[in-house]
Design a protein around this motif. Structure first.
Motif, short mmCIF file in Angstrom:
data_model
loop_
_atom_site.label_atom_id
_atom_site.label_comp_id
_atom_site.label_asym_id
_atom_site.label_seq_id
_atom_site.Cartn_x
_atom_site.Cartn_y
_atom_site.Cartn_z
N TYR A 1 -6.69 -3.80 -2.94
CA TYR A 1 -7.45 -3.95 -1.70
C TYR A 1 -8.25 -5.25 -1.62
O TYR A 1 -8.27 -5.89 -0.56
N PRO A 2 -8.93 -5.69 -2.69
CA PRO A 2 -9.61 -7.00 -2.58
C PRO A 2 -8.64 -8.13 -2.25
O PRO A 2 -8.96 -9.02 -1.45
N SER A 3 -7.45 -8.11 -2.85
CA SER A 3 -6.46 -9.15 -2.55
C SER A 3 -5.93 -9.00 -1.14
O SER A 3 -5.72 -10.01 -0.43
N LEU A 4 -5.69 -7.77 -0.72
CA LEU A 4 -5.21 -7.54 0.64
C LEU A 4 -6.20 -8.06 1.68
O LEU A 4 -5.79 -8.65 2.69
N TYR A 5 -7.49 -7.85 1.45
CA TYR A 5 -8.48 -8.31 2.42
C TYR A 5 -8.57 -9.83 2.44
O TYR A 5 -8.91 -10.42 3.47
N ASP A 6 -8.25 -10.47 1.34
CA ASP A 6 -8.18 -11.92 1.36
C ASP A 6 -6.99 -12.37 2.20
O ASP A 6 -7.08 -13.37 2.93
N VAL A 7 -5.88 -11.62 2.14
CA VAL A 7 -4.74 -11.90 3.01
C VAL A 7 -5.12 -11.69 4.47
O VAL A 7 -4.77 -12.49 5.35
N LEU A 8 -5.83 -10.61 4.77
CA LEU A 8 -6.24 -10.33 6.15
C LEU A 8 -7.10 -11.44 6.72
O LEU A 8 -6.93 -11.86 7.88
N ARG A 9 -8.05 -11.94 5.94
CA ARG A 9 -8.95 -12.96 6.46
C ARG A 9 -8.23 -14.27 6.72
O ARG A 9 -8.62 -15.04 7.59
N ARG A 10 -7.14 -14.53 5.98
CA ARG A 10 -6.43 -15.78 6.15
C ARG A 10 -5.31 -15.70 7.19
O ARG A 10 -4.91 -16.73 7.75
N TRP A 11 -4.79 -14.50 7.45
CA TRP A 11 -3.58 -14.38 8.25
C TRP A 11 -3.80 -13.73 9.62
O TRP A 11 -2.86 -13.69 10.43
N THR A 12 -4.98 -13.18 9.92
CA THR A 12 -5.15 -12.43 11.17
C THR A 12 -6.06 -13.16 12.15
O THR A 12 -7.26 -13.29 11.91
N PRO A 13 -5.53 -13.63 13.29
CA PRO A 13 -6.36 -14.19 14.35
C PRO A 13 -7.29 -13.12 14.91
O PRO A 13 -6.95 -11.93 14.93
N ILE A 14 -8.44 -13.53 15.42
CA ILE A 14 -9.45 -12.57 15.87
C ILE A 14 -8.93 -11.68 16.99
O ILE A 14 -9.27 -10.50 17.06
N THR A 15 -8.08 -12.22 17.87
CA THR A 15 -7.60 -11.44 19.02
C THR A 15 -6.58 -10.38 18.61
O THR A 15 -6.27 -9.49 19.40
N ILE B 1 -1.44 -2.48 10.91
CA ILE B 1 -0.11 -2.53 10.31
C ILE B 1 -0.22 -2.48 8.79
O ILE B 1 0.45 -1.68 8.12
N ALA B 2 -1.08 -3.33 8.24
CA ALA B 2 -1.22 -3.38 6.78
C ALA B 2 -1.84 -2.11 6.22
O ALA B 2 -1.30 -1.51 5.27
N LEU B 3 -2.96 -1.69 6.78
CA LEU B 3 -3.71 -0.56 6.22
C LEU B 3 -2.99 0.77 6.41
O LEU B 3 -3.19 1.71 5.63
N SER B 4 -2.15 0.88 7.44
CA SER B 4 -1.43 2.13 7.66
C SER B 4 -0.38 2.37 6.58
O SER B 4 0.17 3.47 6.47
N LEU C 1 0.82 -1.21 0.00
CA LEU C 1 0.00 0.00 0.00
C LEU C 1 0.86 1.26 0.00
O LEU C 1 0.49 2.26 -0.63
N ALA C 2 1.99 1.23 0.70
CA ALA C 2 2.85 2.40 0.74
C ALA C 2 3.33 2.78 -0.65
O ALA C 2 3.29 3.95 -1.06
N ILE C 3 3.77 1.79 -1.42
CA ILE C 3 4.27 2.07 -2.77
C ILE C 3 3.10 2.33 -3.73
O ILE C 3 3.14 3.26 -4.54
N GLY C 4 2.03 1.51 -3.62
CA GLY C 4 0.89 1.69 -4.52
C GLY C 4 0.20 3.02 -4.33
O GLY C 4 -0.08 3.73 -5.31
N VAL C 5 -0.07 3.38 -3.08
CA VAL C 5 -0.71 4.67 -2.83
C VAL C 5 0.27 5.80 -3.14
O VAL C 5 -0.13 6.89 -3.58
N GLY C 6 1.57 5.56 -2.94
CA GLY C 6 2.56 6.55 -3.34
C GLY C 6 2.47 6.86 -4.83
O GLY C 6 2.53 8.02 -5.25
N MET C 7 2.32 5.81 -5.64
CA MET C 7 2.14 6.01 -7.08
C MET C 7 0.86 6.79 -7.37
O MET C 7 0.80 7.61 -8.30
N ARG C 8 -0.17 6.52 -6.57
CA ARG C 8 -1.44 7.22 -6.76
C ARG C 8 -1.32 8.69 -6.38
O ARG C 8 -1.85 9.57 -7.05
#
Length: 478
Positions: A132-146, A154-157, A24-31
């Motif tokens: 973002y759709p791909s990132l949210y698929d990463v979030l759902r697979r890699w982030t425990p609820i707690t 960390i990711a979205l910032s 996101l840092a590089i992608g939004v930087g390009m934007r």
């Protein structure tokens, strides 16, 4: 001793979030970079190098809008492709296109003018529709609820981090001997470096990663309810769900405000406040530095409330979303009422508006995964699509009502305020304001004419109606 007791505090899940952070840092930087670079591209005195090309464009806001023409088109397709082929290869392909197109911008500008840049920005928007759709698929697979809010923060910032550093970097480069073209080559190269790192260390899911420990794998998978079974996407249920529509409406309002700040702040700083290109970049980044820092504060508060109080998950998200909506909205309302010479107050309002948007990262921005873990990418894709369709018109609206020197075009804003106020106050529509022949002086801040008592009274009445209109809008949303 169970495997979950051997879970590392800093593990592979944090590596994935760090990779998403830099995506996101590089992608939004390009934007973002064009928002600053376009000032240098249209200002002959911006660079110390006389050989740096500049252009006489009167459609800069249309150029800024062109990114979102492509961005809204592939969101749903990207979510589906991420499920079929995996997020890793979708993100690698999307970043490859972004990097190549970024390095092509100076060439396209020289050959085809503003239309060449529009073509590049539209292509970048198309490919960033995968992010973002791909990132949210990463979030759902890699982030425990707690740890959801903290890991998501960390990711979205990364988006905020990219904005913070891009604006001053592009401003400094544009004012130097290298000139604005080098900034596009730089970000294209950074995209290629990210691709190499993600190819080596990234994975679509914990089970596909070669280096993850058994304890961490069990810890992640045991805390989530994710089925890998192929299930048909429940489109009807999605579009008939009130919580989902609440999420989509939040996307519309939040994205409009974010895109307006993102695209127009550097131009506002240059045209209205008179900052040069280098100072412009640093000051324009201040709201996003505040956003970046506060995102971790709000994430900690959100997780603390979830784990240590009786506040329900839904009210937790509502609280964070409310803070991230009402505080920035109020700050921008105040900014619109400040005179041109109130520079310190104007910068302060921009910092507050940008900074408190950070609360949404722990509010509605993580709610997709909670509403439907299996289809969070689709929910995000729909929300991003409807939100950014409106965002296409944010820079175009500025192009419509603002002149080249930064002042409001005579009569347009005043007449639109009059008409919208009449719509809100149907019972009093017959008592609408009478607009005198000198109405254009009310919002022409370049004029030195002193307002008469009648002019000041009319201005106060118009501002009151403007505030009442926005307050009515807030009440309707609630």
């Amino acid at each position: 001793m169970s495997e979950t007791e051997n879970v590392p505090k800093i593990g592979i899940r944090h590596v994935q979030m760090t990779l998403m952070f830099f995506l996101l840092a590089i992608g939004v930087g390009m934007r973002v970079q064009l928002s600053v670079a376009v000032v240098a591209m249209t200002d002959r005195n911006s660079s110390s190098n006389p050989d740096i090309p500049t252009y006489d464009w009167d459609n800069t806001n249309v150029v800024l809008s062109s990114f979102y023409w492509g961005y809204v088109l592939l969101q749903l397709i990207a979510a589906n492709l991420a499920k079929i082929f995996g997020t890793k290869y979708c993100l690698l392909g999307a970043m490859l296109v972004n990097s190549l197109v970024s390095m092509a911008v100076p060439i396209m500008a020289a050959e085809f003018g503003s239309y060449g840049v529009m073509a590049c920005r539209t292509m970048q928007g198309l490919s960033q529709g995968f992010f973002y759709p791909s990132l949210y698929d990463v979030l759902r697979r890699w982030t425990p609820i707690t740890e959801k809010a903290r890991l998501a923060a960390i990711a979205l910032s990364g988006a905020t981090f990219g904005t913070i550093f891009t604006m001053p970097i592009v401003g400094t480069i544009s004012s130097s001997w290298l000139g604005w073209p080098f900034s596009f080559y730089l970000y294209g190269g950074m995209g290629v470096v990210w691709m190499v790192m993600f190819f080596i260390f990234g994975a679509s899911s914990p089970r596909e990663h070669r280096c993850i420990s058994g304890g961490e794998l069990e810890y992640i998978e045991s805390s989530m309810d994710i089925s890998e079974e192929k299930v048909e996407v429940p489109w009807k249920s999605m579009f008939s769900s009130l919580p989902a529509w609440g999420l989509f409406i939040m996307h519309i309002g939040s994205t409009w405000g974010y895109v307006t700040l993102l695209t127009e702040t550097p131009i506002y700083m240059n045209k209205m406040m008179g900052f040069d290109i280098e100072s412009n970049g640093f000051i324009s980044a201040a709201p996003y530095l505040t956003w970046f820092l506060l995102s971790f504060v709000f994430a900690w508060i959100s997780d603390y409330l979830m784990n240590n109080t009786n506040l329900s998950d839904i009210w937790n998200r509502r609280l964070m979303s409310a803070i991230g909506s009402f505080v920035p909205g109020t700050a921008l309302m105040i900014l619109s009422l400040l005179p041109k010479d109130a520079i310190n107050w104007s910068v302060a309002m921009l910092i507050i508006a940008g900074g408190f948007l950070a609360a949404t990262s722990s509010g509605f921005m993580v709610n997709h995964v909670e509403l439907s873990p299996q289809f969070s990418g689709y929910l995000l894709a729909i929300g991003n699509t409807v939100g950014n369709v409106g965002s296409i018109f944010a820079p175009l609206f500025v192009q419509l009502v603002v002149t080249g020197d930064g002042t409001v075009k005579p009569g347009i804003l005043l007449e639109s305020m009059k008409k919208t106020t009449k719509l809100v106050n149907n019972k009093e529509s017959k008592k609408s304001l009478s607009i005198p022949s000198w109405h254009h002086k009310l919002y022409n801040y370049t004029s030195d004419t002193k307002f008469s008592f009648e002019v000041r009274r009319a201005e106060r009445e118009l501002r009151y109606n403007h505030i009442r209109l926005i307050w009515t809008y807030y009440c309707n949303i609630l």
